[in-house]
Write a protein that holds these residues in place. Structure first.
Motif, mmCIF file in Angstrom:
data_model
loop_
_atom_site.group_PDB
_atom_site.id
_atom_site.type_symbol
_atom_site.label_atom_id
_atom_site.label_comp_id
_atom_site.label_asym_id
_atom_site.label_seq_id
_atom_site.Cartn_x
_atom_site.Cartn_y
_atom_site.Cartn_z
ATOM 1 N N ASP A 1 6.061 2.806 0.315
ATOM 2 C CA ASP A 1 5.201 1.624 0.380
ATOM 3 C C ASP A 1 5.193 1.053 1.788
ATOM 4 O O ASP A 1 5.976 1.452 2.640
ATOM 5 C CB ASP A 1 5.605 0.576 -0.669
ATOM 6 N N SER A 2 4.273 0.107 2.001
ATOM 7 C CA SER A 2 4.138 -0.460 3.337
ATOM 8 C C SER A 2 5.209 -1.476 3.624
ATOM 9 O O SER A 2 5.439 -1.876 4.707
ATOM 10 C CB SER A 2 2.758 -1.085 3.503
ATOM 11 N N THR B 1 0.866 -1.174 0.000
ATOM 12 C CA THR B 1 0.000 0.000 0.000
ATOM 13 C C THR B 1 0.900 1.219 0.000
ATOM 14 O O THR B 1 1.760 1.354 0.866
ATOM 15 C CB THR B 1 -0.903 0.010 1.252
ATOM 16 N N THR C 1 1.746 5.295 0.154
ATOM 17 C CA THR C 1 1.309 6.579 0.689
ATOM 18 C C THR C 1 2.114 7.665 -0.014
ATOM 19 O O THR C 1 3.247 7.439 -0.453
ATOM 20 C CB THR C 1 1.513 6.680 2.211
ATOM 21 N N ASP D 1 -5.317 10.008 0.202
ATOM 22 C CA ASP D 1 -5.035 8.698 -0.383
ATOM 23 C C ASP D 1 -4.010 8.890 -1.505
ATOM 24 O O ASP D 1 -2.914 9.306 -1.239
ATOM 25 C CB ASP D 1 -6.314 8.009 -0.860
#
Length: 95
Positions: free
Chosen positions: A94-95, A47, A49, A69
């Motif tokens: 990213d995550s 995910t 950001t 988002d």
């Protein structure tokens, strides 16, 4: 004896940051969508950001943009005579 060694994938950073639209009408209301960010990420199930690191020129009225988002939106009403072009530096994580 057999031993199993598990190889872990190193998390690579997202690449190829893009904004799908980069123009907006003068006097558009606060919250208007300017465009959406996307990146390429070699790692699965990440995910991303997005964060604005710099905005130039920064008006005395404050920042023109905000990110929600992956969407770049107006934080205030733009004025063509004061800011025909605004450059932003965006960081994708990213995550």
């Amino acid at each position: 004896y057999w031993l199993e060694v598990k190889l872990l994938d190193e998390n690579g950073p997202p690449e190829n940051l893009q904004l799908d639209q980069n123009s907006i009408d003068e006097h558009s209301p606060i919250g208007t969508l300017v465009g959406s960010f996307s990146v390429q990420d070699q790692d699965l199930y990440q995910t991303e950001t997005y964060e604005i690191l710099e905005e130039s020129p920064l008006s005395s009225d404050g920042s023109l943009f905000t990110i929600e988002d992956n969407n770049l939106r107006l934080a205030r009403v733009p004025d063509y005579e004061q800011e025909q072009f605004v450059l932003i530096t965006v960081k994708a994580t990213d995550s």
